[in-house]
Scaffold this motif. Sequence first.
Motif, PDB file in Angstrom:
ATOM      1  N   THR A 280       0.847  -1.194   0.000  1.00 20.73           N
ATOM      2  CA  THR A 280       0.000   0.000   0.000  1.00 20.73           C
ATOM      3  C   THR A 280       0.885   1.247   0.000  1.00 20.73           C
ATOM      4  N   PHE A 281       0.353   2.314  -0.540  1.00 20.97           N
ATOM      5  CA  PHE A 281       1.105   3.564  -0.584  1.00 20.97           C
ATOM      6  C   PHE A 281       0.152   4.741  -0.488  1.00 20.97           C
ATOM      7  N   ARG A 282       0.684   5.846   0.021  1.00 20.43           N
ATOM      8  CA  ARG A 282      -0.029   7.118   0.059  1.00 20.43           C
ATOM      9  C   ARG A 282       0.696   8.081  -0.868  1.00 20.43           C
ATOM     10  N   CYS A 283      -0.047   8.962  -1.506  1.00 16.70           N
ATOM     11  CA  CYS A 283       0.573   9.827  -2.512  1.00 16.70           C
ATOM     12  C   CYS A 283      -0.220  11.108  -2.711  1.00 16.70           C
ATOM     13  N   ARG A 284       0.428  12.063  -3.356  1.00 17.46           N
ATOM     14  CA  ARG A 284      -0.215  13.283  -3.856  1.00 17.46           C
ATOM     15  C   ARG A 284       0.027  13.342  -5.356  1.00 17.46           C
ATOM     16  N   ILE A 285      -1.010  13.651  -6.117  1.00 15.65           N
ATOM     17  CA  ILE A 285      -0.926  13.661  -7.577  1.00 15.65           C
ATOM     18  C   ILE A 285      -1.304  15.046  -8.083  1.00 15.65           C
ATOM     19  N   GLY A 286      -0.497  15.562  -9.010  1.00 19.77           N
ATOM     20  CA  GLY A 286      -0.798  16.847  -9.619  1.00 19.77           C
ATOM     21  C   GLY A 286      -1.816  16.718 -10.739  1.00 19.77           C
ATOM     22  N   ILE A 287      -2.033  17.801 -11.432  1.00 23.71           N
ATOM     23  CA  ILE A 287      -3.001  17.814 -12.536  1.00 23.71           C
ATOM     24  C   ILE A 287      -2.418  17.029 -13.709  1.00 23.71           C
ATOM     25  N   PRO A 288      -3.120  16.017 -14.214  1.00 22.33           N
ATOM     26  CA  PRO A 288      -2.558  15.201 -15.295  1.00 22.33           C
ATOM     27  C   PRO A 288      -2.631  15.898 -16.642  1.00 22.33           C
ATOM     28  N   ARG A 289      -1.685  15.571 -17.491  1.00 25.41           N
ATOM     29  CA  ARG A 289      -1.693  16.075 -18.863  1.00 25.41           C
ATOM     30  C   ARG A 289      -2.792  15.393 -19.665  1.00 25.41           C
ATOM     31  N   LEU A 290      -2.999  14.077 -19.451  1.00 30.27           N
ATOM     32  CA  LEU A 290      -4.045  13.286 -20.100  1.00 30.27           C
ATOM     33  C   LEU A 290      -4.909  12.695 -18.998  1.00 30.27           C
ATOM     34  N   ALA A 291      -6.139  13.188 -18.872  1.00 32.04           N
ATOM     35  CA  ALA A 291      -6.945  12.941 -17.676  1.00 32.04           C
ATOM     36  C   ALA A 291      -7.239  11.469 -17.419  1.00 32.04           C
ATOM     37  N   ALA A 292      -7.480  10.674 -18.456  1.00 26.24           N
ATOM     38  CA  ALA A 292      -7.912   9.298 -18.264  1.00 26.24           C
ATOM     39  C   ALA A 292      -6.775   8.283 -18.340  1.00 26.24           C
ATOM     40  N   GLN A 293      -5.540   8.741 -18.514  1.00 23.17           N
ATOM     41  CA  GLN A 293      -4.410   7.826 -18.668  1.00 23.17           C
ATOM     42  C   GLN A 293      -3.664   7.648 -17.345  1.00 23.17           C
ATOM     43  N   PRO A 294      -3.017   6.492 -17.152  1.00 22.66           N
ATOM     44  CA  PRO A 294      -2.294   6.246 -15.891  1.00 22.66           C
ATOM     45  C   PRO A 294      -1.192   7.269 -15.662  1.00 22.66           C
ATOM     46  N   VAL A 295      -0.963   7.559 -14.380  1.00 23.41           N
ATOM     47  CA  VAL A 295       0.090   8.484 -13.978  1.00 23.41           C
ATOM     48  C   VAL A 295       1.202   7.777 -13.204  1.00 23.41           C
ATOM     49  N   LEU A 296       0.916   6.581 -12.705  1.00 26.26           N
ATOM     50  CA  LEU A 296       1.865   5.870 -11.854  1.00 26.26           C
ATOM     51  C   LEU A 296       1.756   4.377 -12.111  1.00 26.26           C
ATOM     52  N   GLY A 297       2.893   3.689 -12.169  1.00 20.82           N
ATOM     53  CA  GLY A 297       2.919   2.245 -12.312  1.00 20.82           C
ATOM     54  C   GLY A 297       3.767   1.625 -11.219  1.00 20.82           C
ATOM     55  N   ILE A 298       3.373   0.431 -10.764  1.00 20.57           N
ATOM     56  CA  ILE A 298       4.113  -0.278  -9.713  1.00 20.57           C
ATOM     57  C   ILE A 298       4.421  -1.683 -10.201  1.00 20.57           C
ATOM     58  N   ASP A 299       5.687  -2.059 -10.084  1.00 24.83           N
ATOM     59  CA  ASP A 299       6.169  -3.369 -10.507  1.00 24.83           C
ATOM     60  C   ASP A 299       6.739  -4.084  -9.285  1.00 24.83           C
ATOM     61  N   ILE A 300       6.328  -5.339  -9.076  1.00 21.17           N
ATOM     62  CA  ILE A 300       6.856  -6.169  -7.994  1.00 21.17           C
ATOM     63  C   ILE A 300       7.649  -7.294  -8.629  1.00 21.17           C
ATOM     64  N   CYS A 301       8.930  -7.382  -8.305  1.00 21.89           N
ATOM     65  CA  CYS A 301       9.772  -8.374  -8.959  1.00 21.89           C
ATOM     66  C   CYS A 301      10.770  -8.961  -7.969  1.00 21.89           C
ATOM     67  N   VAL A 302      11.378 -10.061  -8.389  1.00 24.81           N
ATOM     68  CA  VAL A 302      12.393 -10.751  -7.598  1.00 24.81           C
ATOM     69  C   VAL A 302      13.682 -10.766  -8.406  1.00 24.81           C
ATOM     70  N   LEU A 303      14.721 -10.161  -7.841  1.00 23.35           N
ATOM     71  CA  LEU A 303      16.035 -10.168  -8.481  1.00 23.35           C
ATOM     72  C   LEU A 303      16.012  -9.613  -9.910  1.00 23.35           C
ATOM     73  N   ASN A 304      15.109  -8.695 -10.189  1.00 21.38           N
ATOM     74  CA  ASN A 304      15.014  -8.088 -11.518  1.00 21.38           C
ATOM     75  C   ASN A 304      14.723  -9.112 -12.604  1.00 21.38           C
ATOM     76  N   ARG A 305      14.151 -10.265 -12.240  1.00 22.60           N
ATOM     77  CA  ARG A 305      13.937 -11.317 -13.227  1.00 22.60           C
ATOM     78  C   ARG A 305      12.545 -11.915 -13.193  1.00 22.60           C
ATOM     79  N   PHE A 306      11.919 -11.994 -12.044  1.00 20.34           N
ATOM     80  CA  PHE A 306      10.618 -12.648 -11.936  1.00 20.34           C
ATOM     81  C   PHE A 306       9.587 -11.617 -11.500  1.00 20.34           C
ATOM     82  N   GLN A 307       8.657 -11.320 -12.393  1.00 18.26           N
ATOM     83  CA  GLN A 307       7.626 -10.332 -12.090  1.00 18.26           C
ATOM     84  C   GLN A 307       6.446 -11.017 -11.407  1.00 18.26           C
ATOM     85  N   LEU A 308       6.123 -10.556 -10.206  1.00 23.62           N
ATOM     86  CA  LEU A 308       5.017 -11.123  -9.438  1.00 23.62           C
ATOM     87  C   LEU A 308       3.804 -10.199  -9.397  1.00 23.62           C
TER      88      LEU A 308
END
Length: 356
Positions: A71-99
Amino acid sequence: MPEGVALDPASQLIPERMGAPPSRWDLLERLDSTGIGRRADGSITVRRRAPGGCFLYGPYLHLRPGAYRLTFRCRIGIPRLAAQPVLGIDICVLNRFQLGWRDFTVSELAAGGGSLEFVVPPEHNLGTGNEARFEFRFFHLGNAEVAITRVELVALPALPALPKPHWRLLGRLQLSPRGKRTADGGVIVRRFAPSGLLLYGGWPYLRLPRGSYRLALHARANSARDPRKPALSVEVFGDSRWHRGVRLPFVAPPSSASGIRMAARDASTEEIASGPVTLDFAVPLEMAVEAGADAPFEIRIGHFGNAALTIDAVDLLRVDDAPVSVTAPRTRPAGRPRIVIIGNCQSEKLRQGFVH
């Protein structure tokens, strides 16, 4: 141990010292920031105009098998493209296995934060040592200013039902001069616009685990000259480094793709009207993150000048029901991962063995 109790960093790395494993980790201070992130007042901030990419990563935890929620808490500014993602989160092991992977739009972060659940399988548990170091990566998608104020990891009592990974790519694609963006991030192109490349790329670079995927293009077409003739084309390239780092890439978009074509198709206005235009392809081990390969994937969408087009979404989904005919192309030798061996004469023997 109660779920709300936090342990010191040393005990989190070696939970056996405390007798019972921890159930909650406070991670923000233990995460590292890249050059595009700025640490101040206990938070990490990345500006909207900063280059897209990873801005927060770490802390290389060892975890027991089971279910977890980041979980995370954040503050987001005004987006350039309103309906498009602004943040992505990747969970991986040793930069090789994406979970796990998830991207978030401003509306999805309206409550001031978000979460992502994942499962630690037995092969990546605490007992496997350095082969199971978990990393959490926060990606800036170049759409809005993002400030991360808190990051926590919580152990869950039961295994959740995890959705398939889903990448929303329309806002990450570069637009050629043939098209125009709407306020929500959609793309429109007139029928009389010159035929050729309309959208391309995927920035930050898109790297994928081994498996089967389906690219789904949600579009509308009208004013067609001939409904049976192609109105748009879709291509997927692997090991493609299209990004040139220029300030105005839309002035001179690349006319041809680099890398290896994984799949391609054309779609007529009749096919566009019948539903999403889909394209299935497979990621081979030679191009997958599991092999340590640095082989980004590129999406290219072309316009034939047969109809006016409106593209509302370009989504990539991990699938299990891809047709049997979907196979990965044969890769050239350059697509294989490279191995660097550093050591004594025994390492030289090992190198000779690989050469032979």
